[in-house]
Design a protein around this motif. Structure first.
Motif, PDB file in Angstrom:
ATOM      1  N   ALA A 267       7.359 -11.961  16.734  1.00 56.70           N
ATOM      2  CA  ALA A 267       8.332 -12.403  15.737  1.00 56.70           C
ATOM      3  C   ALA A 267       7.679 -12.536  14.355  1.00 56.70           C
ATOM      4  CB  ALA A 267       8.957 -13.728  16.162  1.00 56.70           C
ATOM      5  N   LEU A 268       6.453 -13.111  14.336  1.00 60.74           N
ATOM      6  CA  LEU A 268       5.766 -13.268  13.057  1.00 60.74           C
ATOM      7  C   LEU A 268       5.505 -11.910  12.411  1.00 60.74           C
ATOM      8  CD1 LEU A 268       3.151 -16.031  13.932  1.00 60.74           C
ATOM      9  CD2 LEU A 268       5.143 -16.266  12.443  1.00 60.74           C
ATOM     10  N   ASP A 269       5.049 -10.978  13.239  1.00 62.72           N
ATOM     11  CA  ASP A 269       4.745  -9.645  12.722  1.00 62.72           C
ATOM     12  C   ASP A 269       6.005  -8.971  12.186  1.00 62.72           C
ATOM     13  OD1 ASP A 269       2.703  -7.477  12.512  1.00 62.72           O
ATOM     14  OD2 ASP A 269       4.221  -6.434  13.697  1.00 62.72           O
ATOM     15  N   ARG A 270       7.109  -9.143  12.921  1.00 64.87           N
ATOM     16  CA  ARG A 270       8.351  -8.515  12.485  1.00 64.87           C
ATOM     17  C   ARG A 270       8.847  -9.099  11.166  1.00 64.87           C
ATOM     18  NH1 ARG A 270      10.518  -4.860  16.359  1.00 64.87           N
ATOM     19  NH2 ARG A 270       8.541  -3.782  16.617  1.00 64.87           N
ATOM     20  N   LEU A 271       8.684 -10.413  11.032  1.00 65.87           N
ATOM     21  CA  LEU A 271       9.120 -11.066   9.790  1.00 65.87           C
ATOM     22  C   LEU A 271       8.369 -10.470   8.593  1.00 65.87           C
ATOM     23  CD1 LEU A 271       9.484 -14.865  10.574  1.00 65.87           C
ATOM     24  CD2 LEU A 271      11.219 -13.282   9.732  1.00 65.87           C
ATOM     25  N   LEU A 272       7.043 -10.342   8.736  1.00 62.36           N
ATOM     26  CA  LEU A 272       6.281  -9.785   7.625  1.00 62.36           C
ATOM     27  C   LEU A 272       6.571  -8.300   7.456  1.00 62.36           C
ATOM     28  CD1 LEU A 272       3.062 -11.846   7.823  1.00 62.36           C
ATOM     29  CD2 LEU A 272       4.492 -11.536   5.834  1.00 62.36           C
ATOM     30  N   GLY A 273       6.906  -7.648   8.580  1.00 59.84           N
ATOM     31  CA  GLY A 273       7.312  -6.247   8.482  1.00 59.84           C
ATOM     32  C   GLY A 273       8.569  -6.108   7.631  1.00 59.84           C
ATOM     33  N   LEU A 274       9.512  -7.041   7.821  1.00 57.95           N
ATOM     34  CA  LEU A 274      10.745  -7.027   7.011  1.00 57.95           C
ATOM     35  C   LEU A 274      10.416  -7.261   5.544  1.00 57.95           C
ATOM     36  CD1 LEU A 274      13.362  -8.975   9.163  1.00 57.95           C
ATOM     37  CD2 LEU A 274      13.317  -6.542   8.608  1.00 57.95           C
ATOM     38  N   ALA A 275       9.527  -8.224   5.306  1.00 58.09           N
ATOM     39  CA  ALA A 275       9.130  -8.500   3.920  1.00 58.09           C
ATOM     40  C   ALA A 275       8.469  -7.272   3.310  1.00 58.09           C
ATOM     41  CB  ALA A 275       8.175  -9.693   3.874  1.00 58.09           C
ATOM     42  N   ALA A 276       7.642  -6.590   4.119  1.00 57.07           N
ATOM     43  CA  ALA A 276       6.961  -5.399   3.606  1.00 57.07           C
ATOM     44  C   ALA A 276       7.978  -4.328   3.241  1.00 57.07           C
ATOM     45  CB  ALA A 276       5.980  -4.865   4.646  1.00 57.07           C
ATOM     46  N   ARG A 277       9.034  -4.223   4.062  1.00 55.35           N
ATOM     47  CA  ARG A 277      10.032  -3.204   3.763  1.00 55.35           C
ATOM     48  C   ARG A 277      10.764  -3.541   2.458  1.00 55.35           C
ATOM     49  NH1 ARG A 277      14.348  -1.807   8.249  1.00 55.35           N
ATOM     50  NH2 ARG A 277      12.510  -1.805   9.585  1.00 55.35           N
ATOM     51  N   ALA A 278      10.934  -4.855   2.227  1.00 52.90           N
ATOM     52  CA  ALA A 278      11.657  -5.268   1.015  1.00 52.90           C
ATOM     53  C   ALA A 278      10.892  -4.896  -0.259  1.00 52.90           C
ATOM     54  CB  ALA A 278      11.923  -6.771   1.060  1.00 52.90           C
ATOM     55  N   VAL A 279       9.560  -4.889  -0.192  1.00 46.41           N
ATOM     56  CA  VAL A 279       8.806  -4.595  -1.421  1.00 46.41           C
ATOM     57  C   VAL A 279       8.283  -3.160  -1.449  1.00 46.41           C
ATOM     58  CG1 VAL A 279       8.088  -6.987  -1.705  1.00 46.41           C
ATOM     59  CG2 VAL A 279       6.591  -5.383  -0.513  1.00 46.41           C
ATOM     60  N   ALA A 280       8.605  -2.388  -0.403  1.00 51.22           N
ATOM     61  CA  ALA A 280       8.082  -1.015  -0.357  1.00 51.22           C
ATOM     62  C   ALA A 280       8.751  -0.158  -1.427  1.00 51.22           C
ATOM     63  CB  ALA A 280       8.326  -0.412   1.013  1.00 51.22           C
ATOM     64  N   TRP A 281       8.009   0.806  -1.931  1.00 49.99           N
ATOM     65  CA  TRP A 281       8.601   1.780  -2.843  1.00 49.99           C
ATOM     66  C   TRP A 281       8.067   3.140  -2.453  1.00 49.99           C
ATOM     67  CZ3 TRP A 281       4.290   3.878  -4.935  1.00 49.99           C
ATOM     68  CH2 TRP A 281       3.191   3.055  -5.144  1.00 49.99           C
ATOM     69  N   ASN A 282       8.834   4.158  -2.694  1.00 52.27           N
ATOM     70  CA  ASN A 282       8.290   5.501  -2.501  1.00 52.27           C
ATOM     71  C   ASN A 282       8.658   6.374  -3.688  1.00 52.27           C
ATOM     72  OD1 ASN A 282      10.930   5.424  -1.828  1.00 52.27           O
ATOM     73  ND2 ASN A 282      10.782   6.980  -0.257  1.00 52.27           N
ATOM     74  N   GLU A 283       7.845   7.393  -3.869  1.00 53.67           N
ATOM     75  CA  GLU A 283       8.025   8.207  -5.074  1.00 53.67           C
ATOM     76  C   GLU A 283       8.870   9.428  -4.785  1.00 53.67           C
ATOM     77  OE1 GLU A 283       4.853   8.303  -8.042  1.00 53.67           O
ATOM     78  OE2 GLU A 283       3.604   7.834  -6.331  1.00 53.67           O
TER      79      GLU A 283
ATOM     80  N   GLY B  94       2.956  13.567 -16.250  1.00 54.94           N
ATOM     81  CA  GLY B  94       3.775  13.117 -15.125  1.00 54.94           C
ATOM     82  C   GLY B  94       4.768  12.168 -15.764  1.00 54.94           C
ATOM     83  N   HIS B  95       5.921  12.000 -15.213  1.00 55.24           N
ATOM     84  CA  HIS B  95       6.943  11.181 -15.871  1.00 55.24           C
ATOM     85  C   HIS B  95       6.473   9.759 -16.109  1.00 55.24           C
ATOM     86  CE1 HIS B  95       7.500   9.728 -11.808  1.00 55.24           C
ATOM     87  NE2 HIS B  95       7.380  10.995 -11.450  1.00 55.24           N
ATOM     88  N   ALA B  96       5.534   9.250 -15.208  1.00 54.66           N
ATOM     89  CA  ALA B  96       4.991   7.891 -15.348  1.00 54.66           C
ATOM     90  C   ALA B  96       6.067   6.813 -15.308  1.00 54.66           C
ATOM     91  CB  ALA B  96       4.140   7.759 -16.615  1.00 54.66           C
ATOM     92  N   LEU B  97       7.113   7.074 -14.522  1.00 57.94           N
ATOM     93  CA  LEU B  97       8.086   6.004 -14.270  1.00 57.94           C
ATOM     94  C   LEU B  97       7.543   5.161 -13.128  1.00 57.94           C
ATOM     95  CD1 LEU B  97      11.362   8.121 -14.222  1.00 57.94           C
ATOM     96  CD2 LEU B  97      10.331   6.937 -16.148  1.00 57.94           C
ATOM     97  N   VAL B  98       7.828   3.862 -13.141  1.00 57.89           N
ATOM     98  CA  VAL B  98       7.396   3.062 -12.004  1.00 57.89           C
ATOM     99  C   VAL B  98       8.465   3.176 -10.910  1.00 57.89           C
ATOM    100  CG1 VAL B  98       5.869   1.532 -13.258  1.00 57.89           C
ATOM    101  CG2 VAL B  98       8.272   0.955 -13.075  1.00 57.89           C
ATOM    102  N   PRO B  99       8.035   3.479  -9.683  1.00 57.78           N
ATOM    103  CA  PRO B  99       8.980   3.871  -8.637  1.00 57.78           C
ATOM    104  C   PRO B  99       9.816   2.730  -8.079  1.00 57.78           C
ATOM    105  CG  PRO B  99       6.746   3.887  -7.780  1.00 57.78           C
ATOM    106  CD  PRO B  99       6.639   3.638  -9.248  1.00 57.78           C
ATOM    107  N   TRP B 100       9.430   1.482  -8.350  1.00 55.94           N
ATOM    108  CA  TRP B 100      10.220   0.384  -7.788  1.00 55.94           C
ATOM    109  C   TRP B 100      11.330  -0.061  -8.728  1.00 55.94           C
ATOM    110  CZ3 TRP B 100       5.072   0.237  -8.959  1.00 55.94           C
ATOM    111  CH2 TRP B 100       4.711  -0.455 -10.100  1.00 55.94           C
ATOM    112  N   MET B 101      11.387   0.525  -9.913  1.00 55.04           N
ATOM    113  CA  MET B 101      12.484   0.190 -10.824  1.00 55.04           C
ATOM    114  C   MET B 101      13.448   1.371 -10.893  1.00 55.04           C
ATOM    115  SD  MET B 101      10.701  -1.535 -14.145  1.00 55.04           S
ATOM    116  CE  MET B 101       9.284  -2.609 -14.041  1.00 55.04           C
TER     117      MET B 101
END
Lengths: 283, 287
Positions: A267-283, B94-101
């Protein structure tokens, strides 16, 4: 190439494996503990507990017995009958409290410190030897020192959690901060964003996924360590409870404790997993 | 033209907005470039063309205040450039945009850095307006990962123009894009620069891009010890349109001149300046 697996088929297979495991366990013990009932006077047996009742042999409990015991424990998890007899829920709550306190303090120290280390190559190089030496130390090796200096067993347990969960967070924060893309920092610089604005709006979000990974590793370690720490420290907590049941030779309770420790850890791991998903970003 | 703008025209003649005075970049014994002198006038679009390794990006970074020269100074408005400034916006390669915004938040972040006292909704409004100028009003709420390469660079352009800088610095802003998108964005930038009377400095590999956008083209020799070999004045009339540019008289002569420079003279002139070459006044070429 791995094929896509449907969730329900995997779940079904999991259930089958579980049934086979429990069934095999049950069957293997069938008849083993049935050696003609208690050999001793039942009153004497009751006095000495289960061990004497089966003629000095502690039988491995069957899954069905463990299940009954689990139901019994969970039907009243929060009772308190004196210092040595408290519900399993209370014990887990104690452990969780210690873990969250130690982990929380560690996060409060590690994340700002990691931030500074990550920003400064000089500090990074200067502190690295200390971190590298202290990091691999077994948390339990700290215990005597903690007990001697702090002199309070409960606080010592929290300290041990603190000292063992600080390293992954510290290292990950420092790494995440130092690895922030040069171009994002250049954007902030050309915009004359101040130190704080850059720290909170650019560096922190950029490093957040790495920091969360460190936190996730840390909470896993903390939960591993708390059981051992409480066995040493005693008094309360799921670790103490396990040790207590070992002294009582109630193997069923130990099995239940193992299950509970696993579930809470998950449960603890899953909670932090959820938090990690909330702050994740992808390009 | 209103009379009030006349004195301003005069300062253009007397002193360029940016004066690059004898800058050099050395790494130990290696000199990437040295004795580089040029100016960028107010409202002028200057392109810097040269091969990789001649220090183009370093020069742009020095103008942006992100880097410092080993020798020499760069003056902007008569004052030395000591660091990055909101007056000089950069459109990155590169566009240099921050990806979380989101696109809007990326632009609002830039706006918020300039207008510290603006409330959030005002920043958001201004950011949307800036995005609308590059045709992205519909994509304001999207993250960079949900945008195409061209759209990302549009956001980068919107961000740079939103803070209304005194000079726009562009480091091969379109080099990562496909030809079609590149063409569209070049016209977009051309339009925005013209509308704002923007002073601009741009690095590029693309000769057509330089001809389309610039008033003057600085040609750099190859490194090491690169320098500005000559300054080509682009006399093709404005507004220039990409579709018809190659039909304009003079276009081919201009293009051939620059191509010749890039193919042979950038190499033959490297390290050995011709007689009478004055680094402070590289020869101006009008074709």
């Amino acid at each position: 190439m791995q094929r896509e697996v449907s969730a329900w088929r995997a779940a079904l297979l999991s259930l089958v494996i579980l049934a086979l495991f429990l069934g095999g366990w049950e069957l293997a013990l069938q008849g083993a503990g049935q050696g003609g009932g208690p050999a001793l006077d039942p009153e004497y047996a009751a006095l000495l507990g289960q061990a004497a009742a089966t003629g000095g042999q502690t039988p491995m409990p069957k899954p069905s017995e463990i299940g009954r015991r689990l139901f019994q424990l969970l039907s009243d998890p929060f009772y308190i009958r004196g210092p040595n007899d408290q519900g399993i829920g209370i014990q887990i709550a104690w452990s969780l409290g210690r873990v969250l306190l130690g982990f929380g303090i560690a996060a409060l120290v590690a994340i700002p410190l990691g931030f500074v280390i990550g920003m400064s190559p000089l500090l990074n190089a200067a502190l690295n030897p200390f971190i590298q030496v202290l990091r691999p130390v077994s948390p339990l090796a700290w215990m005597p020192l903690a007990l001697f200096t702090i002199q309070d067993s409960s606080i010592s347990a929290v300290f041990v959690i603190f000292i063992c969960s600080i390293w992954p967070m510290l290292l990950n924060t420092a790494f995440g901060v130092s690895a922030v893309r040069r171009e994002w920092l250049n954007v902030a610089r050309t915009l004359e964003a101040g130190t704080w604005r850059t720290a909170f709006r650019v560096i922190l979000p950029a490093a957040a996924p790495t920091i969360l990974t460190g936190m996730r590793i840390s909470i896993g370690i903390a939960w591993l360590v708390i059981v051992a720490a409480e066995m040493l420290v005693g008094g309360t907590g799921i670790g103490y409870w396990v040790w207590n049941q070992w002294n009582n030779l109630s193997i069923a309770d130990i099995c239940i404790a193992i299950l509970m420790i696993g579930l809470v850890g998950l449960a603890l791991d899953r909670l932090l997993g959820l938090a990690a998903r909330a702050v994740a970003w992808n390009e | 033209m209103p009379e009030g703008s006349l004195p301003k025209e005069k300062t253009v003649v007397t002193r360029p907005y940016v004066q690059v005075e004898g800058i050099a970049r050395r790494y130990g014994p290696t000199t990437v470039f040295e004795n580089v002198w040029f100016g960028v006038n107010r409202g002028e679009f200057v392109c810097l063309v040269g091969h990789s390794g001649c220090g183009k990006t370093t020069i742009l970074n020095i103008l942006a205040g992100l880097d410092a020269p080993s020798e020499g100074v760069v003056l902007a408005d008569g004052r030395e450039i000591a660091g990055p400034s909101l007056q000089h916006a950069v459109i990155f390669q590169g566009h240099a945009l921050v990806p979380w915004m989101t696109a809007e938040q990326n632009v609002a972040f830039a706006l918020g850095s300039k207008h510290r006292d603006w409330p959030r909704h005002r920043l958001a409004e201004a950011a949307r307006a800036a995005l609308a100028k590059v045709g992205l009003e519909g994509a304001a709420g999207r993250k960079p990962s949900e945008l195409s390469g061209g759209m990302k660079q549009r956001v980068g352009i919107a961000r740079a123009f939103a803070i209304t800088p005194k000079m726009m610095l562009m480091d091969e802003p379109f080099s990562a894009l496909d030809a079609l998108t590149r063409g569209a964005l070049q016209e977009e930038v051309s339009r925005l620069v013209t509308e704002a009377g923007q002073t601009a400095f741009m690095i590029t590999h693309d000769v057509d891009e330089a001809i389309l956008l610039s008033d003057r083209i600085l040609l750099m020799t190859n490194g090491p010890r690169a320098r500005v070999a000559e300054v080509v004045v682009n006399t093709l009339p404005k507004p220039r349109v990409r579709a018809t540019l190659h039909h304009q008289p003079g276009y081919h002569a201009l293009r051939d001149h620059i191509m010749d420079f890039l193919i042979t003279r950038s190499r033959t002139l490297a390290g050995a300046p011709p007689d009478g070459y004055d680094p402070r006044r590289p020869p101006e070429v009008i074709i």
